[in-house]
Motif scaffolding. Structure first.
Motif, PDB file in Angstrom:
ATOM      1  N   ILE A  26     -84.393  -9.660 -72.232  1.00 22.45           N
ATOM      2  CA  ILE A  26     -83.657  -9.889 -71.075  1.00 22.45           C
ATOM      3  C   ILE A  26     -82.992  -8.692 -70.929  1.00 22.45           C
ATOM      4  N   ALA A  27     -83.057  -8.065 -69.849  1.00 20.45           N
ATOM      5  CA  ALA A  27     -82.464  -6.663 -69.389  1.00 20.45           C
ATOM      6  C   ALA A  27     -81.506  -6.738 -68.169  1.00 20.45           C
ATOM      7  N   LYS A  28     -80.203  -7.071 -68.125  1.00 20.17           N
ATOM      8  CA  LYS A  28     -79.412  -7.701 -67.212  1.00 20.17           C
ATOM      9  C   LYS A  28     -78.052  -6.553 -67.354  1.00 20.17           C
ATOM     10  N   LEU A  29     -77.604  -6.716 -65.733  1.00 20.88           N
ATOM     11  CA  LEU A  29     -76.583  -5.527 -65.792  1.00 20.88           C
ATOM     12  C   LEU A  29     -75.419  -6.297 -64.773  1.00 20.88           C
ATOM     13  N   MET A  30     -74.438  -6.079 -65.232  1.00 16.97           N
ATOM     14  CA  MET A  30     -73.144  -6.874 -64.300  1.00 16.97           C
ATOM     15  C   MET A  30     -72.499  -5.597 -63.475  1.00 16.97           C
ATOM     16  N   ILE A  31     -72.459  -5.821 -62.224  1.00 18.02           N
ATOM     17  CA  ILE A  31     -72.015  -4.805 -61.380  1.00 18.02           C
ATOM     18  C   ILE A  31     -70.668  -5.507 -60.635  1.00 18.02           C
ATOM     19  N   ASN A  32     -69.814  -5.060 -60.734  1.00 19.85           N
ATOM     20  CA  ASN A  32     -68.511  -5.325 -60.111  1.00 19.85           C
ATOM     21  C   ASN A  32     -68.112  -4.197 -59.211  1.00 19.85           C
ATOM     22  N   VAL A  33     -67.763  -4.532 -57.790  1.00 14.89           N
ATOM     23  CA  VAL A  33     -67.319  -3.587 -56.971  1.00 14.89           C
ATOM     24  C   VAL A  33     -65.908  -3.940 -56.610  1.00 14.89           C
ATOM     25  N   LEU A  34     -64.836  -3.173 -56.839  1.00 15.43           N
ATOM     26  CA  LEU A  34     -63.676  -3.339 -56.654  1.00 15.43           C
ATOM     27  C   LEU A  34     -63.152  -3.317 -55.060  1.00 15.43           C
ATOM     28  N   ARG A  77     -69.075  -9.474 -57.174  1.00 12.23           N
ATOM     29  CA  ARG A  77     -69.702  -9.356 -58.602  1.00 12.23           C
ATOM     30  C   ARG A  77     -71.082  -9.667 -58.215  1.00 12.23           C
ATOM     31  N   PHE A  78     -72.034  -8.626 -58.830  1.00  9.81           N
ATOM     32  CA  PHE A  78     -73.701  -8.897 -58.616  1.00  9.81           C
ATOM     33  C   PHE A  78     -74.164  -8.729 -59.889  1.00  9.81           C
ATOM     34  N   GLU A  79     -75.138  -9.571 -60.240  1.00  6.75           N
ATOM     35  CA  GLU A  79     -76.144  -9.579 -61.540  1.00  6.75           C
ATOM     36  C   GLU A  79     -77.252  -8.943 -61.357  1.00  6.75           C
ATOM     37  N   GLY A  80     -77.590  -8.042 -61.921  1.00  6.04           N
ATOM     38  CA  GLY A  80     -79.159  -7.202 -61.723  1.00  6.04           C
ATOM     39  C   GLY A  80     -79.538  -7.269 -62.681  1.00  6.04           C
ATOM     40  N   ASP A 108     -62.214   3.453 -49.910  1.00  7.33           N
ATOM     41  CA  ASP A 108     -63.417   3.482 -50.463  1.00  7.33           C
ATOM     42  C   ASP A 108     -63.387   2.039 -51.515  1.00  7.33           C
ATOM     43  N   LEU A 109     -64.591   1.828 -51.883  1.00  6.37           N
ATOM     44  CA  LEU A 109     -64.672   0.622 -52.940  1.00  6.37           C
ATOM     45  C   LEU A 109     -65.270   1.353 -54.157  1.00  6.37           C
ATOM     46  N   LYS A 110     -64.875   1.008 -55.341  1.00 10.39           N
ATOM     47  CA  LYS A 110     -65.360   1.567 -56.688  1.00 10.39           C
ATOM     48  C   LYS A 110     -66.249   0.615 -57.403  1.00 10.39           C
ATOM     49  N   VAL A 111     -67.122   0.842 -58.014  1.00 14.30           N
ATOM     50  CA  VAL A 111     -68.218   0.254 -58.682  1.00 14.30           C
ATOM     51  C   VAL A 111     -67.697   0.404 -60.209  1.00 14.30           C
ATOM     52  N   VAL A 112     -67.907  -0.827 -61.045  1.00 12.82           N
ATOM     53  CA  VAL A 112     -67.909  -0.908 -62.400  1.00 12.82           C
ATOM     54  C   VAL A 112     -69.281  -1.651 -63.060  1.00 12.82           C
TER      55      VAL A 112
END
Length: 304
Positions: A26-34, A77-80, A108-112
């Motif tokens: 399983i190849a997942k990425l958690m993306i938080n946009v602050l 939060r997105f899960e890709g 601006d919005l920061k991506v983690v």
């Protein structure tokens, strides 16, 4: 359980060659946009507007799937999911620390971006030591080294060329004996009495693909641990004769129901026997009614 087409199976490893089954990480990425803490009023914007910007940042690469996981006043939060774990690392490098600029928004919005943490279970640190007190009673209620599977596609475990889509216990055993000798196998949906006994269903559908649950008990704890470790964080993948592949998420957990304990087996057998006796009584009653109708062919007309 989600079924997807696999375009890159380079990270898949063989589970059972005879059934063309593989395990794919399983190849997942958690993306938080602050979101900014500014007290100034901001124009409203949607989560999907932010998602479009994230997709632009990773272009020409793409997510296999992406979903909104959580949205608060502080972050979105997105899960890709990506085709491979190596691609996840590429996407993470493209996203982490980047800035999103939305039209009409001053701040601006920061991506983690981070690797997604799996929800699969952790193996226990130690095996429970048997107790000498009441050992017989304890053994009766134990079901060690057992795994509960959910979301297995019926068709992938059905005999080749069969018209139906019922899974086969022997095929299930062959597939998962790649980890070690199996002591017991049970597919509840194959028992016609089980749904009546429990009042539930032991199958489901995923994108038109019927699925089933199963219980497997290994003879040795080392093989049980090997199976759990190998299945953790994996999808089940089927490679067709034409080279095309499908993958699905399956749920693999410790059997907490003590499914193969002597007590559980005895209860199931007792309930099944009661249902069989009831079924036999109904069959006899129906036969008596039919015989009565044959002896008195005018009785129904008379009653009318």
């Amino acid at each position: 359980m989600t079924v997807t087409v696999v375009y890159d199976n380079s990270e898949a490893r063989e589970l059972c060659a005879a059934q063309h089954l593989y395990l794919k990480p399983i190849a997942k990425l958690m993306i938080n946009v602050l979101l900014p803490e500014s007290t100034e009023p901001m124009r409203p914007f949607s989560n999907w507007e932010v998602l479009d910007q994230l997709k632009s940042l990773i272009c020409p690469d793409q997510f296999t799937t992406v979903r909104l996981s959580k949205s608060t006043k502080n972050f979105i939060r997105f899960e890709g999911e990506a085709e491979t774990q190596s691609l996840v690392q590429i996407l993470k490098a493209k996203l982490h620390g980047k800035i999103i600029k939305l039209n009409g928004l001053k701040t601006d919005l920061k991506v983690v971006a981070t690797d997604a943490q799996g929800e699969w279970e952790h193996l226990p640190q130690k095996q429970e030591a048997p107790s000498s007190d009441g050992a017989d009673e304890l053994d009766c209620n134990k079901s060690p080294h057992s795994i509960h599977f959910q979301g297995l596609p019926c068709k992938w475990f059905a005999p080749k060329g069969s018209s139906g889509e019922k899974p086969c216990e022997e095929i299930l055993r062959v597939v998962f004996e790649s980890f070690g000798k199996i002591k017991n196998v049970d597919i509840p949906m194959l028992d016609p009495y089980r749904e009546v006994m429990t009042g539930g269903s032991f199958g489901g559908f995923s994108f038109g693909l019927q699925t089933f649950e199963a219980f497997i008990q290994y003879q040795e704890s080392t093989d049980f641990i090997k199976a759990m470790e190998s299945l953790r964080g994996m999808k089940l993948m089927l490679k067709g004769d034409d080279g095309k592949a499908l993958a699905c998420n399956i749920k693999v957990t410790f059997d907490t129901t003590k499914h193969f304990s002597e007590g559980a087996i005895r209860r199931r057998n007792q309930e099944k026997l009661k249902l069989q006796e009831l079924e036999e009584e109904r069959r006899k009653e129906k036969k008596r009614e039919e015989e009565e109708a044959e002896r008195n062919p005018h009785s129904l007309t008379h009653r009318r």
